[in-house]
Structures are given as C-alpha cells and as structure tokens.
Design an enzyme around this catalytic site. Structure first.
Site, short mmCIF file in Angstrom:
data_model
loop_
_atom_site.label_atom_id
_atom_site.label_comp_id
_atom_site.label_asym_id
_atom_site.label_seq_id
_atom_site.Cartn_x
_atom_site.Cartn_y
_atom_site.Cartn_z
CB CYS A 96 -26.68 30.38 -6.23
SG CYS A 96 -27.49 29.27 -7.41
CE1 TYR A 236 -32.46 26.52 1.06
CE2 TYR A 236 -33.58 27.91 2.66
CZ TYR A 236 -32.68 27.77 1.63
OH TYR A 236 -31.99 28.86 1.15
CD GLU A 240 -32.24 21.98 -0.07
OE1 GLU A 240 -33.13 22.27 -0.87
OE2 GLU A 240 -31.25 22.72 0.13
#
Length: 535
Positions: A96, A236, A240
């Site tokens: 992340c 995704y 993105e």
C-alpha cells in the site's frame, strides 16, 4: 533501505508469531538472500524468542505488531522485500505505502490536476499551456514514500517492537529462520503464528514477459516517462494505472481477455470503461498476449491473439502487466509448518485461524472463498489493518470482537472513480433472488462539470435493496468525482443496516455529488427514466 533499526530485548519465550506484509513478485529462490542448508543454518543461527513475531512489514502486520506490543508482549517484525524482475525494491510498509494505494492515488490526483487545468478556462482562469514533468512527480512521490518508510521504522521503535530486515522461512511449526541481505541467520521461535505475507503481481507464461514488462511494482518509481504504453489486463490495478498514465498525456492502450473489473458490479465496470474510452484510452477486447520482444530501437513489440483466432502485433515503449496478484506463500516454508493452502496459494481460515491451531493468517494471503459468507475484500489495506488489530486484541487483550468482512467499502480510482459497498447487482440476484431485490438508480452530472460542458449524465449511482428486509440496502455503487469520499460516509449507514427509507429520510447537502444518493426515486423495475434534468 539502509541499516535496520534494532532494539535489544531479553531472551524469553514468546506466545505468538505473525507473518505479515506483502511478499515479492515471482517469489523464487533466486531473489532471496543467500540461505544456507537448513542443518547448516540452524548450527550457525542466533536463537531468539518473542511473544509475537511479525514476518513482513505490511499494513496488517505492522498494525497487529503494535497492538500486541501495547499489551506488554515482546514483539518483533521481519520484513524483506525481494526485488521485482526489473530490480525495483522498497522500504518498510508493504504494498500500500510503497507500490500501491499511496503512489497510485497521488498519480491519479496528478492526472486530475491536469483535467482541472483544462476545465479552469471555463471558470475564467487564464491557464498557460499545460505541461507535465514525469520526473518531478516521481521524485516527489518517492520522497513522500521514503518519509513514510522512516515513520514506520520509528513507530516500531517507539512501540518497543524489534525490527529485522530479514527474510523468514518456517523450519517447523514453531520455528523460523530469518536471513538478512548479508546472510546473517537468526533462528526465531514462538508459540503461535499469523501468516500475512501478502501478494505480488503475476506474470503471464509467454516469451519476454519477465524480461521486458513492468508491473505496479515498478511504474511508480520509473525514472523516465512511460511513453506509448500497453496495459495488459483489466483488473482494478490495470485500469487505475492506465487511467493516470493516459491522464498525464501518454498514448495508452488496455488489452483485456474478457471483462473489466472482474468481481465488481459489471454495469459500473462498463461505465468506468466507457468513460476511459471517451477520454482517449484504447481498449483491445478479447485478446491475450503471446510474446513480448525488445527491438533494437528499445521499443517492445507485443504480439497477441484475439478470441476469433486472428493474430496481431504493435510496438510500445512500456508494457505494464495488470493480470492479477499471487499470494506469496510458496517460499516461506509453510508446508513444513503443516499449513494447508487452496488454489493460488491462499490460506483458508476461520476467524483468521488456519488448520494449524496456533498459526493464523491476515491480509492478502487469506482465501476469501473460505470465509462465511465469502468475501472479495480480504486484499484491501484497511481490512488487513482491522483484522490484525482485532486478532491481537483477542490473542492478548481478552477481547472477543471478530473481523467482519461484509459491507466493506472500496473505491477504484479510475479516471471516473467508482465506489462500492456490499453486493454487486449480479451477486444480489444470486443471493436473494431477482424477485426479491429492487434497484433504485440515477444518472447525474456534477455541478463542476457544467461550465466546461462535460459529460451530461455520465455519472451514475444505484442502491440495491432486499425487499424481504424492509428494503435494506445490500449494495451501494457510485461512479463520479470523489466517489471514495462519498462511499466512505454511506458505509457507516450500511453497517447500521440502512434501508431505502433511511436514505430517503436523509437530507442531502446541496449541491454535492453525495446528495444524489439521497434522492433516488426511479427503480429499474419501473422502467422509468433515470436521466436527471435540472440541478
């Protein structure tokens, strides 16, 4: 990066070992530290005991380690990032922080700034010619990330958590061997374990993929602009990345085998795709790559085959793979610990507990299909954090609260953001039956799009209600600006069991995107027009 911080602890027996964080791409032995044979290593290794050992410094692991330490337990973290095939590596914090949510959102914002500059003229701003500097953006993003890396290491120290910059592998169900980049071995034992070593991008088994392609592990640290880019996949992550690369002015193509955003509501996925197409992204549908070749010019020649059998090829400056992620469990010796895995290397759990009673798992490595009910949200950072904290509370704090994997909000940061909570419409039909659900929906145009004359009714929202439970909302979906901010607020309502009447009785804030979700009066079953006119 740099020399790991260390905190001396007394050697004492510990009650838990947590493996957490995100593992490396193509988890192969060739990318590991120089690990000697098990018998030799055990003879050489220093022996240490802790109450909890966290292997992997990802979001869930760090959260769990600090929470466990807050109960007075002796805790350590092992974290080792194996370089991606192009050689990219990073510091403490997991996917992340380093190669996921944070740099992705920053580059998404960078693209939105460019869009805003184009719109500014209609609001009276005299804007000079737009020009983006990729190198400046990457330098600033990486500087921010390094600051976060330092903060995580400082956090561990201030919370009395020992940090090993070392790769840990199970020797048996109560022992791991941790090896740092210099080959120093440390044998660490514990009474209990939690595995959350995360995942890394998959590579297709085609010539040239590993040698000539990049993934999300690499794009955020690229020193030079990507140029003409092919993104392979429609996950995704793929969409993105394609979105912000296109938004920054680069010719972008997406090659997809079947459907976009698998696992998400397909009506919403189609809206995201259409918006991207309308704003310059080319889609090659029904195609799979067959080879990637680097030409003498430096360009990459990509060959592919369509579903109708036709074969084509084209040249690109950058080829980015976004075909999914692989749980990094195959190179940590969990077979020696007796932990069972399912397809793809993920670990079935019950309340984060594996088949071995003293070994647990959190985060990306969890098999969401093993949960009751099944969940597709186990790979989200906030889910790993919450699961890690609650697990430490149960193990060491005498608490009983368990992780709830239902109604987890998420947002896909495509150029037109897509926020979702709960069930896609297709899944709601399967769970409750088509006759037992009602879908209320609306198309709309945000106020900020009016002066630039952008996209009449290009945005869309819907709520899916279970008629058998007083129209309780079981699915919430919105495509529009700031969808993530909107979705987060409605997630609280859905956790509280909100019904359609609750949405109707909520006064909207005018004029906002969020208020559209409080004014849905048209149901799909009515066949009425959901297009919006006026403000």
């Amino acid at each position: 990066a740099g020399r790991p911080l260390t905190i001396p602890f007394p050697r004492r027996l510990v009650s838990g070992l947590l493996l957490a964080g995100r593992g490396p791409a193509r988890c192969t032995a060739s990318t590991l530290p120089n690990i000697p044979s098990t018998s030799t290593a055990l003879e050489m290794a220093t022996e240490v005991h802790y109450d909890l050992l966290v292997i992997g410094g990802g979001s869930g692991g760090l959260a769990c380690s600090k929470k466990a330490a807050s109960y007075g337990k002796k805790v350590a973290v092992c974290d080792f990032v194996k370089p991606s095939p192009p050689g990219t590596t990073w510091g403490l914090g997991g996917t992340c922080v380093n190669v996921g949510c944070i740099p992705k959102k920053l580059m998404h914002i960078a693209a939105l700034h460019g869009e805003g500059m184009a719109d500014a003229a209609s609001f009276g701003w005299e804007v000079p010619q737009r020009k983006h500097n990729w190198e400046v953006m990457v330098d600033n993003v990486q500087a921010h990330i390094k600051g976060l890396n330092f903060g995580y290491r400082s956090d561990l120290m201030s919370n009395s958590v020992k940090y090993y910059n070392a790769y840990a592998t199970f020797i048996d169900s109560h022992t791991v061997l941790a090896v740092d980049k210099k080959g120093k071995e440390t044998k660490i034992t514990a009474d209990a374990f939690v595995i959350a070593t995360g995942g890394r991008p998959k590579y297709p088994d085609i010539p040239g993929a590993v040698e000539h392609c990049i993934t999300s592990d690499d794009v955020f640290a690229m020193k030079t602009p990507p140029g003409r880019t092919l993104v392979i996949g429609a996950s995704y992550v793929a969409l993105e990345c394609a979105g912000f690369i296109s938004g920054l002015g680069f010719d972008t193509t997406v090659m997809m085998r079947s459907i976009p955003l698998r696992g998400f509501d397909q009506q919403m996925a189609g809206i995201c795709k259409t918006y991207m197409q309308e704003h310059g992204v080319t889609f090659v549908d029904g195609a799979v790559p067959t080879a990637v070749e680097k030409l003498s010019s430096g360009a990459k020649k990509v060959s592919w085959k369509r579903s109708d059998g036709t074969e084509m090829s084209a040249e690109f400056d950058t080829v980015l793979l976004g075909i999914g992620r692989q749980a990094c469990t195959s190179e940590i010796g969990i077979d020696k610990a007796g932990v069972l895995t399912s397809k793809g290397g993920k670990i079935p759990v019950l309340d984060e507990q594996t088949n071995v009673p003293h070994i647990y798992a959190i985060g990306d490595v969890i098999d969401g299909e093993s949960l009751t009910p099944p969940s597709a949200t186990t790979e989200l950072t906030p889910v790993a954090i919450q699961a890690g904290k609650l697990l430490a509370d149960r193990l060491y704090g005498g608490k009983t609260a368990k992780m709830d994997y239902t109604n987890v909000p998420t947002t896909v940061f495509t150029p037109l953001e897509y926020g979702a909570i709960g069930l896609p419409e297709e899944d709601a039909v399967k769970v409750y039956g088509e006759d037992n659900i009602e879908v209320f929906h609306t198309y709309f145009k945000p106020l900020q799009w009016t002066l630039p004359h952008r996209g009449d009714n290009s945005c869309y929202a819907k709520i899916i209600c279970n008629k058998l439970e007083n129209e309780r909302v079981v699915g919430f979906h919105i495509c529009g600006p700031h969808a993530g901010e909107v979705t987060q607020g409605f997630a609280v309502a859905m956790k509280c069991g909100a019904t359609k009447a609750d949405f109707d009785n909520t006064i909207g804030i005018h004029p906002t995107v969020a208020e559209e979700c409080t004014m849905m009066s048209v149901s799909k079953s009515s066949g009425g027009d959901a297009q919006k006119t006026g403000c």
